[in-house]
Motif scaffolding. Structure first.
Motif: not given
Length: 180
Positions: A4-6, A31-42
Motif C-alpha cells: 500500500y504505497n502512500i 489491516t482491513e484487507r488482512g495485512g501487508g506493507r504500507v510503503i513510505i517511498p523516497s
C-alpha cells in the motif's frame, strides 16, 4: 503480502503537507484487507499521529523520511483523549507512532523517522560559548516518537530514528519483540 504505497493515497513528499489522513487510510485499508506493507517511498513525508494496526509492516524505503509534526493540533494527546487509571503519569504531549492491543506490527526498511527534536532542544548560550550546559527545551509540544502498548510480535528493523523530541522507542507490556 500486498503493498500500500502512500503516494497512491495522495501523500505529498514536500515535508510541509500533513499527510496524516492519507497515511492512516493506507494503514487502515492494509489491516482491513488482512495485512501487508504500507510503503513510505523516497521523499520527506510530514505527518501527525499515526495509529498502527495488526498485520501492518510500515516500510520506509531508501531515501524515505517520515517526519513527526510538532504542532499540537496534529498529535493525539492521550492524556486528554483516553481515560487512564494513572492520570498523573505525565503522558501529556502524545506520540507520533503508536499501537495499542494489536499484533504482528513491524517498522522496517532503510529510511528515517525524524522527530524534529533539533527544533525542540536549543542552546541558549548560558555558559558564554562553551556549549557545555544542558540544552533548553521548548515545552509547548514534545511528542514521543513511538508508544506501543500490549503488542504481540513487534519488529523494528533497519530504520533510523533521528532527533526524537521525546522518548524514542517506548514498548510497554509487549511480547515477542525484536529491535535490530
Amino acid at each position: 503480502m500486498s503493498d500500500y504505497n502512500i503516494l497512491n493515497y495522495g501523500a505529498q513528499p514536500d515535508g510541509k503537507t500533513n499527510n496524516r489522513k492519507v497515511i492512516q487510510r493506507a494503514i487502515d485499508e492494509c489491516t482491513e484487507r488482512g495485512g501487508g506493507r504500507v510503503i513510505i517511498p523516497s521523499g520527506n513525508f510530514l505527518s501527525g499521529t499515526l495509529i498502527l494496526k495488526s498485520n501492518v509492516d510500515l516500510h520506509l524505503e531508501s531515501g524515505a523520511i517520515l517526519t513527526s509534526s510538532i504542532r499540537q493540533e496534529d498529535i493525539i494527546d492521550f492524556a486528554r483523549n483516553f481515560k487512564d487509571e494513572n492520570e498523573d503519569i505525565g503522558w501529556e504531549g502524545g506520540c507520533f507512532l503508536c499501537a495499542f492491543h494489536e499484533e504482528n506490527i513491524s517498522i522496517t526498511g532503510t529510511g528515517i523517522i525524524y522527530g524534529q527534536g533539533d527544533k525542540i532542544f536549543y542552546d541558549d548560550n548560558a555558559d558564554g560559548g562553551f556549549h557545555e550546559c544542558p540544552l533548553n527545551i521548548r515545552t509547548e509540544m514534545r511528542p514521543r516518537t513511538t508508544f506501543f502498548e500490549d503488542i504481540k510480535n513487534l519488529v523494528v528493523n533497519g530504520i533510523t530514528f533521528k532527533d526524537a523530541a521525546f522518548w524514542t522507542l517506548h514498548m510497554a507490556g509487549c511480547e515477542h519483540v525484536i529491535v535490530d
